[in-house]
Scaffold this active site. Structure first.
Site, PDB file in Angstrom:
ATOM      1  N   VAL A  17     -10.308   7.990 -16.753  1.00 11.99           N
ATOM      2  CA  VAL A  17      -9.009   8.405 -16.226  1.00 11.99           C
ATOM      3  C   VAL A  17      -8.977   8.284 -14.713  1.00 11.99           C
ATOM      4  CG1 VAL A  17      -7.340  10.296 -16.075  1.00 11.99           C
ATOM      5  CG2 VAL A  17      -8.676   9.962 -18.173  1.00 11.99           C
ATOM      6  N   GLU A 130      -0.461  18.800 -16.362  1.00 12.83           N
ATOM      7  CA  GLU A 130       0.130  18.125 -17.514  1.00 12.83           C
ATOM      8  C   GLU A 130      -0.898  17.329 -18.306  1.00 12.83           C
ATOM      9  OE1 GLU A 130       2.436  17.572 -20.271  1.00 12.83           O
ATOM     10  OE2 GLU A 130       3.706  18.133 -18.569  1.00 12.83           O
ATOM     11  N   GLY A 135      -2.714  14.097 -23.382  1.00 11.66           N
ATOM     12  CA  GLY A 135      -2.719  12.827 -22.652  1.00 11.66           C
ATOM     13  C   GLY A 135      -1.406  12.486 -21.989  1.00 11.66           C
ATOM     14  N   ILE A 137       1.574  12.415 -23.219  1.00 14.91           N
ATOM     15  CA  ILE A 137       2.781  13.073 -23.730  1.00 14.91           C
ATOM     16  C   ILE A 137       3.254  14.136 -22.738  1.00 14.91           C
ATOM     17  CG2 ILE A 137       3.781  14.401 -25.617  1.00 14.91           C
ATOM     18  CD1 ILE A 137       1.552  13.339 -27.406  1.00 14.91           C
ATOM     19  N   GLY A 188     -14.862   4.024 -29.501  1.00 14.19           N
ATOM     20  CA  GLY A 188     -14.761   4.761 -28.254  1.00 14.19           C
ATOM     21  C   GLY A 188     -13.865   5.979 -28.324  1.00 14.19           C
ATOM     22  N   GLU A 191     -17.214  10.792 -28.640  1.00 13.38           N
ATOM     23  CA  GLU A 191     -18.395  10.761 -27.793  1.00 13.38           C
ATOM     24  C   GLU A 191     -19.661  10.655 -28.652  1.00 13.38           C
ATOM     25  OE1 GLU A 191     -18.233  10.700 -24.565  1.00 13.38           O
ATOM     26  OE2 GLU A 191     -16.109  11.190 -24.305  1.00 13.38           O
ATOM     27  N   ASP A 202     -12.294  21.454 -28.320  1.00 14.33           N
ATOM     28  CA  ASP A 202     -11.358  20.775 -27.428  1.00 14.33           C
ATOM     29  C   ASP A 202      -9.926  21.187 -27.764  1.00 14.33           C
ATOM     30  OD1 ASP A 202     -10.705  18.334 -25.529  1.00 14.33           O
ATOM     31  OD2 ASP A 202      -9.502  18.024 -27.342  1.00 14.33           O
ATOM     32  N   LYS A 206      -6.861  23.536 -25.580  1.00 15.17           N
ATOM     33  CA  LYS A 206      -5.472  23.095 -25.426  1.00 15.17           C
ATOM     34  C   LYS A 206      -4.508  24.085 -26.084  1.00 15.17           C
ATOM     35  CE  LYS A 206      -7.057  18.314 -25.327  1.00 15.17           C
ATOM     36  NZ  LYS A 206      -7.208  17.046 -26.072  1.00 15.17           N
ATOM     37  N   GLY A 308      -7.225   8.384 -23.490  1.00 16.73           N
ATOM     38  CA  GLY A 308      -7.356   7.051 -22.889  1.00 16.73           C
ATOM     39  C   GLY A 308      -7.087   7.098 -21.409  1.00 16.73           C
TER      40      GLY A 308
END
Length: 438
Positions: A17, A130, A135, A137, A188, A191, A202, A206, A308
């Site tokens: 990123v 954000e 990602g 969105i 990919g 991990e 994760d 969120k 991504g």
């Protein structure tokens, strides 16, 4: 023509990123200046190793290992390092020195967000995040701004692309969990150590952020009930498919009334059966989606790339442009919405439906015994399917039952499952999953 002022941007981290953020800042410098009213100068990129291989070719002179000095001289700081430290210390240093901060660090926000929010509010700078959820969105700003005049009652989110890819592969190809995970790693999406993804951690981070914004109350990881997808089998997927459901890992935050009459919010992450006609059931691959229910707006869904380098960089740059405009035009900083005191409810207070898989003896009276036990616990059966199996070695027949209940409290459902395990006609409880959307 008036010469534009220059704002110095410090970038912390240059992974997938971060590298794309740096590329966009350099390649789109003129367009970004036109949108913000100031030139955004990439002053430096703090990394652990300057000569590490990267997908994007960037000027070597931008790289530094001295993150402390870099943030002290910046007007805007982008933190994409991840983890708790040194990210937390560097963000606080940037805020204390008057810089606006953009971060995608969901783990830090979920664990210690209030410290950062309070520091930013005290310093009068903007803290934006954000990119921390879903990602590319745009979901956090719509919740914070567009729906600020409404009352959100429920949020359902597919917010982890890795787990969605794995479950989608299992559903569409019949793959076993291990094979679908290996494919996600090859592409990919996962991990080498996928624990944070498949374990639900994760998504839980969120979920805490989504709940905090939606219900104007600070929730952290301790408030999130978390279950991953490692226990979901190909047999569960197939049985769900046969019954018209798909299994997704959902982050759920909803306002509830507890059995004692008090109101609160349940925040949880777990594998969930959804009817195939539900909008979230159609989210395939590594995509993310967030489904919101509000009193006045009704049902809304936000869908797009959930991970991504380039998609997430888009969210980072959106926050950066917003923060830069605030610096240029002036006005109060926006960090978080007004804070309420809505309590977090335990999972036992949730009203939900269960999907239960049972391996039972194939003999008369089994169904009646099970139905009676459910009734004794105040749990109503909505769907019951039976399949007969014959063991090839022993030639003994057994039956597989798949039960979907009507909505009941989590406590009542859990007690029912525990009681079912004690019946002499039950060989094993093969699966227990929650159901939404019925």
């Amino acid at each position: 023509m008036t010469e534009l002022r220059t704002l110095k941007v410090a970038l912390l981290g240059c992974g997938n990123v971060g590298a794309q953020v740096a590329r966009i800042l350099i390649d789109d410098a003129d367009a970004l200046a036109a949108r913000t009213g100031a030139r955004l100068e990439l002053a430096g990129i703090a990394v652990r190793t300057i000569d590490a291989p990267r997908d994007v070719e960037l000027p070597r002179e931008l790289f530094t290992t001295d993150a402390d000095t870099l943030v002290k001289d910046a007007d805007l700081v982008i933190e994409l390092m991840g983890g708790i430290e040194p990210a937390r210390t560097l963000i606080l240093s940037a805020i204390e020195n008057g810089a606006c901060v953009v971060t995608g660090n969901k783990a830090l926000l979920a664990q210690d967000g209030p410290t950062l929010y309070e520091a930013a509010d005290k310093a009068g700078v903007q803290l934006s995040y954000e990119a921390a959820v879903a990602g590319a969105i745009p979901i956090l700003r719509p919740i914070r701004d567009s729906l600020s005049g409404d009352h959100i009652t429920r949020v359902l989110g597919i917010v982890n692309g890795t787990t969605n890819f794995i479950l989608d592969q299992m559903d569409t190809t019949g793959a076993q969990f291990e094979d679908a995970l290996a494919e996600a790693q090859r592409l990919g999406y996962a991990e080498a150590d996928p624990t944070a993804d498949v374990g639900g951690l994760d998504a839980a981070a969120k979920a805490a952020i989504l709940a905090s914004l939606s219900f104007h109350t600070r929730f952290d990881l301790e408030n999130v009930h978390c279950e991953g997808i490692t226990g979901v089998s190909a047999a569960d997927i197939a049985a769900a498919k046969d019954a018209g459901f798909v299994i997704k890992l959902l982050a759920i935050a909803e306002k509830l009334t507890a059995t004692d009459g008090s109101e609160g919010v349940s925040v949880r992450v777990h594998p969930t059966l959804l009817p195939r006609e539900h909008p979230l059931a159609a989210v395939h691959g590594a995509f993310n989606a967030v489904f919101i229910e509000a009193e006045n707006a009704g049902e809304l869904m936000f869908y797009g790339q959930g991970a991504g380098g380039t998609p997430t960089a888009s969210a980072v740059l959106g926050d950066l442009v917003s923060a830069a405009r605030r610096i240029v035009l002036g006005g109060p900083a926006q960090t978080e919405t007004a804070i309420g005191q809505v309590p977090a409810l335990p999972i036992d207070a949730v009203n939900t439906s269960y999907y239960i898989g049972l391996d039972v003896a194939d003999q008369p009276g089994v169904l009646a015994k099970i139905a009676q036990l459910f009734a004794e616990h105040g749990v109503s059966i909505e769907i019951m399917r039976q399949t007969i199996h014959r063991d090839a070695d022993s030639n003994v027949e057994s039956a597989e039952l798949r039960i979907v209940t009507h909505r009941a409290t989590e406590a009542a459902l859990a007690a029912t499952v525990q009681a079912v395990k004690g019946l002499d006609v039950i060989n094993s409880v093969t699966s227990v999953l929650r159901v939404e959307g019925v």
